[in-house]
Design an enzyme around this catalytic site. Structure first.
Site, PDB file in Angstrom:
ATOM      1  N   HIS A  54       1.214  -1.903   0.318  1.00 61.42           N
ATOM      2  CA  HIS A  54       0.193   0.014  -0.037  1.00 61.42           C
ATOM      3  C   HIS A  54       1.133   1.385  -0.111  1.00 61.42           C
ATOM      4  O   HIS A  54       1.609   1.142   0.260  1.00 61.42           O
ATOM      5  CB  HIS A  54      -0.949   0.024   0.961  1.00 61.42           C
ATOM      6  CG  HIS A  54      -2.294  -0.895   0.890  1.00 61.42           C
ATOM      7  ND1 HIS A  54      -2.315  -1.395   2.517  1.00 61.42           N
ATOM      8  CD2 HIS A  54      -2.491  -1.770   0.446  1.00 61.42           C
ATOM      9  CE1 HIS A  54      -3.618  -2.801   2.242  1.00 61.42           C
ATOM     10  NE2 HIS A  54      -3.408  -2.853   0.321  1.00 61.42           N
TER      11      HIS A  54
ATOM     12  N   GLU B 195       1.397   3.780   2.459  1.00 67.42           N
ATOM     13  CA  GLU B 195       1.635   3.992   4.482  1.00 67.42           C
ATOM     14  C   GLU B 195       3.223   3.592   4.233  1.00 67.42           C
ATOM     15  O   GLU B 195       3.808   2.491   4.244  1.00 67.42           O
ATOM     16  CB  GLU B 195       0.914   2.413   4.208  1.00 67.42           C
ATOM     17  CG  GLU B 195      -0.754   2.214   4.349  1.00 67.42           C
ATOM     18  CD  GLU B 195      -1.313   1.330   4.419  1.00 67.42           C
ATOM     19  OE1 GLU B 195      -0.384   0.065   4.823  1.00 67.42           O
ATOM     20  OE2 GLU B 195      -2.874   0.636   4.417  1.00 67.42           O
TER      21      GLU B 195
ATOM     22  N   HIS C 179       3.072  -2.626   7.089  1.00 66.36           N
ATOM     23  CA  HIS C 179       1.856  -1.903   7.164  1.00 66.36           C
ATOM     24  C   HIS C 179       1.721  -0.222   7.894  1.00 66.36           C
ATOM     25  O   HIS C 179       2.111  -0.336   8.906  1.00 66.36           O
ATOM     26  CB  HIS C 179       0.563  -2.910   6.851  1.00 66.36           C
ATOM     27  CG  HIS C 179       0.555  -3.469   5.754  1.00 66.36           C
ATOM     28  ND1 HIS C 179      -1.330  -3.189   4.252  1.00 66.36           N
ATOM     29  CD2 HIS C 179       0.714  -5.043   5.847  1.00 66.36           C
ATOM     30  CE1 HIS C 179      -0.595  -4.089   3.643  1.00 66.36           C
ATOM     31  NE2 HIS C 179       0.114  -5.389   4.011  1.00 66.36           N
TER      32      HIS C 179
ATOM     33  N   GLU D 178       1.109  -4.382  11.580  1.00 67.20           N
ATOM     34  CA  GLU D 178       0.222  -2.667  11.480  1.00 67.20           C
ATOM     35  C   GLU D 178       0.893  -1.760  12.700  1.00 67.20           C
ATOM     36  O   GLU D 178       0.981  -2.088  13.605  1.00 67.20           O
ATOM     37  CB  GLU D 178      -1.144  -2.615  11.792  1.00 67.20           C
ATOM     38  CG  GLU D 178      -1.847  -3.514  10.833  1.00 67.20           C
ATOM     39  CD  GLU D 178      -2.455  -3.001   9.049  1.00 67.20           C
ATOM     40  OE1 GLU D 178      -2.132  -1.876   9.425  1.00 67.20           O
ATOM     41  OE2 GLU D 178      -3.053  -4.137   8.416  1.00 67.20           O
TER      42      GLU D 178
END
Length: 827
Positions: A424, A427, A520, A592
């Protein structure tokens, strides 16, 4: 090997840049070796030609634009970098080889000593397959041809704030500005050449759109004009439009991911012509997520070039009166949200940048990798290769990091660890964690050396370079979320994902992959945490939770184990962690990291800095050593702690339901997926499906199929269906023949019932058949007769042709040519 070419080169009198380049190219790769003196003035001319700015040789290979004519030297499409001493020595060796006398077919892959003797050892083929050439030139980013790109190279210094940057504490008096738009404001910046929804990526080039780059910002009317000048047409930049609604107030519209109408989250833009004593307000008007970290204290990032040049101050958290709220203007299609904040610039006439998070561009990555390649120590155990090319032709890099093994058995016994980031593009936190990991694993630390001894690390530092370059938040140039397509078979549409999965598949055939982790960023939760995949195998029950628990103990002020989740949802089946888990990697994770900061320990209520994120890369390495420690004491302690935590969670769930349960016996049989909450909430699944260019083709094919189905009748599949259809058509024919008879009966006030109608049809048709074939009588043997008085002639059988009635079988009673009269028999 090429005597004709060699003879032609020897006879060439006038120096030609192309011929000289081909000579050098073929000679360098070992196709032939000739005397340099055989080409008059070739060495001198080649030296001049290589220094000529009109011809720049790219560091990439296999491209049609390797030789780029550059009439505008100021465009700087490629950036020369400083060469290390090791590279200079290598170039000197190449020049020395080229001046040596020898056979035209002498191999370039055998090593020579300083006396010219052949050393029976093949040269490391880095110059053939490495991502960077020995000339030290970086590959210039390739943009879609629709994108305008300014010819400026931006660079930001790295800086760690000396004091913690605390979350913004709302006062309750923050202003909620009403959105007025262009009706009452003045557009001071707007991108026109942006691919919109419905279009799709076709081609790319270095520098983006051809032609003169227009000046999109407004023209200042004089030194007293205090209008801000906006710009976002640089690498990773994102700003679509700026509207001035008051003297120091601006409404900003972000650009959606290219070729989509979604994913407005990442912003990164420049402002100039600032005023020091004024309070400016910026309001982003088209954010899509209903929840955001800005509601719980996150601040935007600001960078001042004057502060960077004079005080060595880099990115810092700034902003007051921060509010995240629902947009009051409804367009009837999509619900938008607004982010507003106020700012006071530190200097007059300054150039400042604003960003959602610390930017990390494709060029930043290339500069870092080039420093690794040029490091004589790190390049011994870190091999940089090209995994594939992206849709736009940008290189996706693959690093293989391990110490050379002493024996083949030792090399085969090594387990593998696979790490990746930036699937992504918005990010960027993932890149900073990756940078911290690479800094440590490439260092001379004893722990790093031990890890390189026992593991083979496969690292893909930037999976989606196209999205990073153009400033997307979530998608690639296919207009799709790559982290939903790890099961894809469309290699041409999703090359980065396809080649990554294929690389891991081949790696699994060679050795065990102990861990897979994809880095991420998270926009709604603070801290750092992992998403994993819960195993139903009783042998490895809870084992996938050991690594996250160990990581939380090594980084207690950053990593939250309670925020981790191990539920595998149907909507996440195409993600990297789930696909790798189903391929056989037990410890498969998505890491994350928040865009905000920490709510734990000493860092509570403070923003994360780049140093915090890089330190987590070190903690990943430290946790790997704990996880693989031959002394299993730590592992078993964590496993026992996990069982206790799970019991507490189960009791909590049953208490919420108002039920009592004895957990002494069968508590471990309870499904963990029933206990954990969902990991959904992101809008990534909205970007699932075929890539845009195939979506249009699929739509056209479906339309053609529908038209074809309308024209073509459905074919009869069985003999019974064909027989029934024939009988039905025959009945309709006979009804038309006898149409006048019932009409005459009704005229006389009489009506024909079903039995009389059937008898009339039989009589009429018998007469017709006897008329056509004299002496031929048709018998009828229906399954059930409506008129008992009417009996078929038993002595005669119809002489039906097989071709005419293919449905009849010899073993059964002969079927009449007329339909069964049970249609009328059963009311």
């Amino acid at each position: 090997m090429f005597p004709a070419l060699e003879t032609e080169l020897k006879q060439e009198a006038l120096p030609d840049p192309y011929e000289d380049f081909m000579y050098h190219h073929l000679q360098y790769y070992g196709y032939f070796k000739a005397q340099r003196g055989s080409l008059p003035n070739s060495a001198t001319h080649q030296h001049v030609w290589k220094k000529n700015p009109r011809y720049l040789v790219s560091g990439s290979f296999g491209e049609r634009e390797d030789v780029i004519p550059d009439p505008l030297q100021k465009e700087k499409l490629l950036w020369p970098t400083c060469l290390s001493s090791a590279v200079h020595r290598q170039l000197d060796a190449v020049s020395r080889d080229s001046l040596m006398l020898g056979s035209p077919l002498k191999s370039r892959q055998l090593l020579h000593d300083e006396f010219g003797e052949v050393n029976p050892c093949l040269r490391e083929p880095r110059d053939l397959f490495a991502a960077f050439s020995s000339s030290g030139l970086l590959q210039a980013p390739r943009w879609p041809i629709e994108c305008e790109v300014i010819k400026e190279n931006l660079h930001h210094i790295e800086w760690v704030p000396p004091q913690p940057e605390y979350f913004y504490q709302p006062t309750g008096n923050e202003k909620l500005p009403e959105i007025v738009g262009e009706d009452k404001g003045t557009v001071v910046y707007q991108l026109d050449s942006v691919p919109t929804e419905g279009s799709y990526f076709t081609s790319s080039r270095v520098g983006g759109k051809r032609g003169i780059i227009r000046e999109l910002a407004v023209t200042l009317q004089g030194p007293e004009d205090n209008t801000l000048l906006f710009e976002s047409r640089f690498e990773s930049g994102n700003l679509q439009k700026a509207v001035r609604v008051d003297t120091y107030e601006y409404e900003l519209t972000l650009r959606t991911d290219l070729y989509t109408n979604k994913h407005t989250q990442w912003f990164y833009f420049r402002v100039q012509n600032t005023r020091k004593d004024a309070t400016y307000r910026f309001t982003i008007v088209n954010l899509l997520k209903p929840k955001s970290l800005y509601t719980i204290g996150m601040k935007p990032l600001m960078y001042s070039q004057l502060d960077a040049s004079t005080h060595n101050i880099g990115w810092r958290r700034e902003g007051n009166e921060i509010r995240y709220y629902k947009n009051n203007r409804d367009n009837g299609q999509q619900l938008f949200y607004c982010l507003t904040w106020t700012i006071q610039f530190p200097h007059d006439q300054d150039t400042c940048f604003f960003a959602h998070f610390y930017p990390y561009t494709y060029t930043d990555l290339q500069c870092y990798l080039l420093s690794v390649v040029n490091n004589p120590v790190q390049s011994q155990f870190c091999k940089l290769r090209t995994l594939c090319r992206s849709l736009a032709g940008n290189t996706v890099y693959l690093l293989t990091i391990t110490n050379p093994a002493r024996t083949p058995q030792e090399a085969a016994a090594k387990k593998a660890v696979v790490l990746s980031a930036r699937v992504h593009p918005g990010e960027s936190n993932g890149s900073w964690i990756m940078k911290g990991f690479l800094d440590f694993i490439l260092s001379n630390s004893p722990d790093a050396q031990l890890l390189r001894d026992i593991f083979v690390f496969k690292v893909v530092p930037m999976l989606n370079p196209d999205g990073v370059i153009v400033g997307n938040y979530r998608c690639s140039l296919a207009g799709r979320d790559l982290n939903r397509h790890y099961k894809t078979i469309l290699k041409e549409s999703f090359p980065c994902i396809w080649y990554t999965r294929n690389m891991i598949k081949r790696l699994l055939e060679e050795r065990e992959v102990l861990l897979y982790c994809d880095f991420h960023g998270h926009s709604r939760k603070n801290n750092i945490f992992l998403y994993g995949c819960g195993s139903s195998n009783r042998k490895h029950w809870l084992h996938e939770r050991v690594f996250p628990l160990m990581l939380s103990k090594n980084a207690p002020d950053k990593f939250s184990f309670h925020s981790c989740n191990f539920k595998v949802q149907k909507c996440k089946e195409g993600t990297g962690r789930v696909v790798m888990w189903r391929m056989g990697i037990l410890n498969s994770y998505t890491m994350e990291s928040t865009f905000g900061g920490s709510t734990l320990g000493n860092k509570r209520d403070t923003h994360f800095t780049t140093e915090d994120l890089k330190s987590l890369g070190y903690h990943v390495c430290d946790t790997l050593l704990d996880f693989c420690d031959p002394d299993r004491t730590k592992f078993m302690q964590c496993l026992a702690e996990l069982k206790e935590l799970l019991q507490q969670e189960i009791r909590k769930k049953f208490n919420e339901l108002g039920q009592d349960m004895d957990l002494e016996g069968s508590w471990s049989d309870i499904s963990l997926s029933d206990i954990e909450s969902s990991t959904s909430g992101s809008d990534s699944s909205l970007s699932d499906g075929l890539p845009l260019h195939l979506l249009n083709i699929a739509h056209e094919v479906n339309q053609k199929k529908k038209m074809y189905k309308k024209k073509k009748k459905k074919p009869l599949q069985t003999r019974k269906q064909r027989n029934e259809q024939y009988q039905k058509n025959n009945l309709m024919r006979e009804l038309k023949l006898t149409e006048d008879v019932p009409l005459r009966g009704r005229d006389k006030g009489t009506s024909l019932g079903p039995s009389k109608m059937a008898s009339l049809i039989l009589t009429k048709n018998t007469e017709r058949m006897q008329t056509e074939k004299p002496g031929f009588t048709v018998s009828c043997s229906p399954k059930r007769s409506a008129n008992p008085s009417q009996e078929p002639v038993p002595d005669r059988k119809p002489n039906w042709s097989r071709n005419r009635y293919p449905a009849t079988k010899r073993s059964r009673a002969t079927m009449t040519v007329y339909p069964s009269l049970h249609i009328y028999t059963y009311p």
